[in-house]
Design an enzyme around this catalytic site. Structure first.
Site, mmCIF file in Angstrom:
data_model
loop_
_atom_site.group_PDB
_atom_site.id
_atom_site.type_symbol
_atom_site.label_atom_id
_atom_site.label_comp_id
_atom_site.label_asym_id
_atom_site.label_seq_id
_atom_site.Cartn_x
_atom_site.Cartn_y
_atom_site.Cartn_z
ATOM 1 N N CYS A 100 0.839 -1.198 0.000
ATOM 2 C CA CYS A 100 0.000 0.000 0.000
ATOM 3 C C CYS A 100 0.878 1.252 0.000
ATOM 4 O O CYS A 100 1.774 1.397 0.834
ATOM 5 C CB CYS A 100 -0.927 0.003 1.210
ATOM 6 S SG CYS A 100 -2.024 1.423 1.187
ATOM 7 N N ASN A 200 -0.504 -9.497 -10.408
ATOM 8 C CA ASN A 200 -1.544 -8.489 -10.181
ATOM 9 C C ASN A 200 -1.188 -7.198 -10.926
ATOM 10 O O ASN A 200 -0.023 -6.849 -11.054
ATOM 11 C CB ASN A 200 -1.656 -8.235 -8.661
ATOM 12 C CG ASN A 200 -2.541 -7.053 -8.306
ATOM 13 O OD1 ASN A 200 -2.098 -6.116 -7.655
ATOM 14 N ND2 ASN A 200 -3.781 -7.077 -8.724
ATOM 15 N N GLY A 201 -2.239 -6.530 -11.380
ATOM 16 C CA GLY A 201 -2.066 -5.223 -12.010
ATOM 17 C C GLY A 201 -2.599 -5.190 -13.422
ATOM 18 O O GLY A 201 -2.106 -5.894 -14.301
HETATM 19 C C1 LIG Z 1 -9.600 1.620 -3.972
HETATM 20 C C2 LIG Z 1 -8.429 0.696 -3.778
HETATM 21 C C3 LIG Z 1 -8.175 0.163 -2.528
HETATM 22 C C4 LIG Z 1 -7.080 -0.697 -2.341
HETATM 23 N N1 LIG Z 1 -6.867 -1.243 -1.117
HETATM 24 C C5 LIG Z 1 -5.854 -2.127 -0.939
HETATM 25 C C6 LIG Z 1 -5.656 -2.774 0.310
HETATM 26 O O1 LIG Z 1 -6.411 -2.581 1.272
HETATM 27 N N2 LIG Z 1 -4.607 -3.632 0.415
HETATM 28 C C7 LIG Z 1 -3.760 -3.889 -0.640
HETATM 29 O O2 LIG Z 1 -2.831 -4.675 -0.501
HETATM 30 N N3 LIG Z 1 -3.946 -3.305 -1.832
HETATM 31 C C8 LIG Z 1 -4.965 -2.453 -2.006
HETATM 32 N N4 LIG Z 1 -5.179 -1.897 -3.232
HETATM 33 C C9 LIG Z 1 -4.360 -2.341 -4.375
HETATM 34 C C10 LIG Z 1 -5.063 -3.500 -5.103
HETATM 35 O O3 LIG Z 1 -5.205 -4.614 -4.261
HETATM 36 C C11 LIG Z 1 -4.294 -3.922 -6.368
HETATM 37 O O4 LIG Z 1 -3.008 -4.324 -6.003
HETATM 38 C C12 LIG Z 1 -4.190 -2.787 -7.379
HETATM 39 O O5 LIG Z 1 -5.423 -2.125 -7.535
HETATM 40 C C13 LIG Z 1 -3.716 -3.304 -8.748
HETATM 41 O O6 LIG Z 1 -4.604 -4.271 -9.246
HETATM 42 P P1 LIG Z 1 -5.742 -3.914 -10.362
HETATM 43 O O7 LIG Z 1 -5.030 -3.301 -11.530
HETATM 44 O O8 LIG Z 1 -6.364 -5.245 -10.682
HETATM 45 O O9 LIG Z 1 -6.675 -2.941 -9.727
HETATM 46 C C14 LIG Z 1 -6.230 -1.019 -3.433
HETATM 47 C C15 LIG Z 1 -6.503 -0.471 -4.688
HETATM 48 C C16 LIG Z 1 -7.585 0.368 -4.874
HETATM 49 C C17 LIG Z 1 -7.862 0.918 -6.248
#
Ligand SMILES: Cc1cc2nc3c(=O)[nH]c(=O)nc-3n(C[C@H](O)[C@H](O)[C@H](O)COP(=O)(O)O)c2cc1C
Length: 331
Positions: A100, A200-201
């Site tokens: 985070c 992820n991503g």
């Molecule tokens: C609104 C929001 C909240 C998130 N909260 C967390 C969290 O609590 N813990 C965490 O490890 N990552 C958190 N992330 C990151 C996501 O878990 C993920 O790693 C990131 O969005 C990339 O993946 P994606 O492209 O599929 O969204 C958050 C991302 C977003 C957009």
């Protein structure tokens, strides 16, 4: 996919999303086939001090198992204590947040700050792994410098200390969500680690999921933003990676009915006042891209009670279907 002694029905994992991946969200994701559900990040300190809101955030149902509960923190003793509490609640996996990059979290030396502080990260991982009998996993980003070798060093340290799976988001903390996620780092970690690697991503479609798994060889994939208001992403990706025909996305009736089901769960778990306020953003995601969505969104954000919101959604659904039927009848 296997994470130590936990067998997942499929390798499609829902991401921890603070303020979003609560119990209602996760139950909907599970109904759509998601192999592993992850809680939003919980503060280890708040858990240990029995903060009522945080304890509520940890609650989950049988339907949600297997479930991973994520914790963030900077003190190894507190992280270990929090892990014990989570284990005693019956969670299947504990995930340590080292990804985070929100300023408030970094200022507390938590989340992605750990990527800068190997000794502290090692101490935390060691203490948490020692404290519980369930598997402990790690979610990280690319290291601050962006170096592949340093990212691997960190992941190897985690593996040495007993971490059972590593999720890697292919961006550095400085990048936040800008640019494109680097999937090469997922491939690099996968080819150099023994534990399962979860990529992820920027996985937005079944085709993305298939190509990431193919190019990186990763064991699992984690979906975040693409699942907001779109739980069908899970079933569609699962079909895709199994080589089955990918179902079409939902029609309007299914979208609205699922949104309303999500809403009912939220009200059940959090009550009307909080449920309504939290559901507005979900409803906006569920209707994204539909005709008249902008106007409907404005109305949604001005309503404060469950019945009015449900009525407006039903009215929208029925009107939409009526118009579609007229078009079909005319053509
Ligand atoms: C609104 C929001 C909240 C998130 N909260 C967390 C969290 O609590 N813990 C965490 O490890 N990552 C958190 N992330 C990151 C996501 O878990 C993920 O790693 C990131 O969005 C990339 O993946 P994606 O492209 O599929 O969204 C958050 C991302 C977003 C957009």
């Amino acid at each position: 996919m296997q994470i130590h002694d936990i067998s997942l029905e499929n390798p499609v994992i829902s991401a921890p999303l603070a303020g979003i991946s609560d119990r209602a969200f996760r139950e909907i994701a599970r109904v759509h086939g998601c192999g592993l559900l992850c809680s939003e990040m919980l503060s280890s300190m708040a858990l240990v001090y029995q903060n009522r809101k945080t304890l509520n955030m940890m609650s989950f149902s049988e339907l949600e198992k297997p479930i991973s509960i994520q914790i963030a923190g900077w003190r190894s003793d507190i992280m270990a204590e929090a892990a014990k509490i989570i284990e005693s609640f019956g969670a299947d996996i504990i995930d340590i947040n080292a990804g985070c990059s929100v300023r408030k979290v970094l200022q507390n030396y938590e989340g992605a700050h750990l990527l800068r502080d190997f000794p502290r990260a090692r101490e935390i991982i060691k203490s948490v792994v020692k404290a519980v009998n369930i598997p402990v996993t790690l979610k990280m980003r690319k290291i601050w410098s962006g170096s592949y070798d340093e990212t691997l060093n960190f992941a190897k340290m985690a593996e040495e200390e007993g971490i059972k799976a590593i999720t890697i988001h292919g961006r550095t903390p400085l990048q936040q969500f800008s640019g494109k996620a680097d999937w090469e780092i997922i491939k690099f970690l996968k080819s150099n680690l023994s534990v399962p690697v979860i990529g992820n991503g920027d996985i937005k479609t079944p085709a993305d999921a298939i190509s990431l798994m193919k190019m990186s060889g990763c064991d699992g994939i984690m979906i975040g933003r693409a699942s907001m208001g779109n739980p069908w992403i899970f079933s569609r990706i699962i079909a895709g990676i199994k080589g089955q025909k990918v179902p079409f996305g939902p029609d309007i009736t299914e979208r609205i009915d699922t949104a309303l089901k999500h809403f009912r769960l939220l009200i059940e778990y959090k009550g009307e006042f909080i449920g309504v306020r939290q559901m507005r953003k979900h409803l906006a995601w569920y209707i994204k891209g539909l005709k008249g969505a902008t106007r409907l969104r404005e109305k949604i954000f001005n309503l404060n009670d469950y019945n009015s919101l449900v009525n407006i959604m039903i009215e929208y659904r029925d009107k939409y279907n009526e118009q579609e039927n007229k078009i079909i009848c005319r053509s």
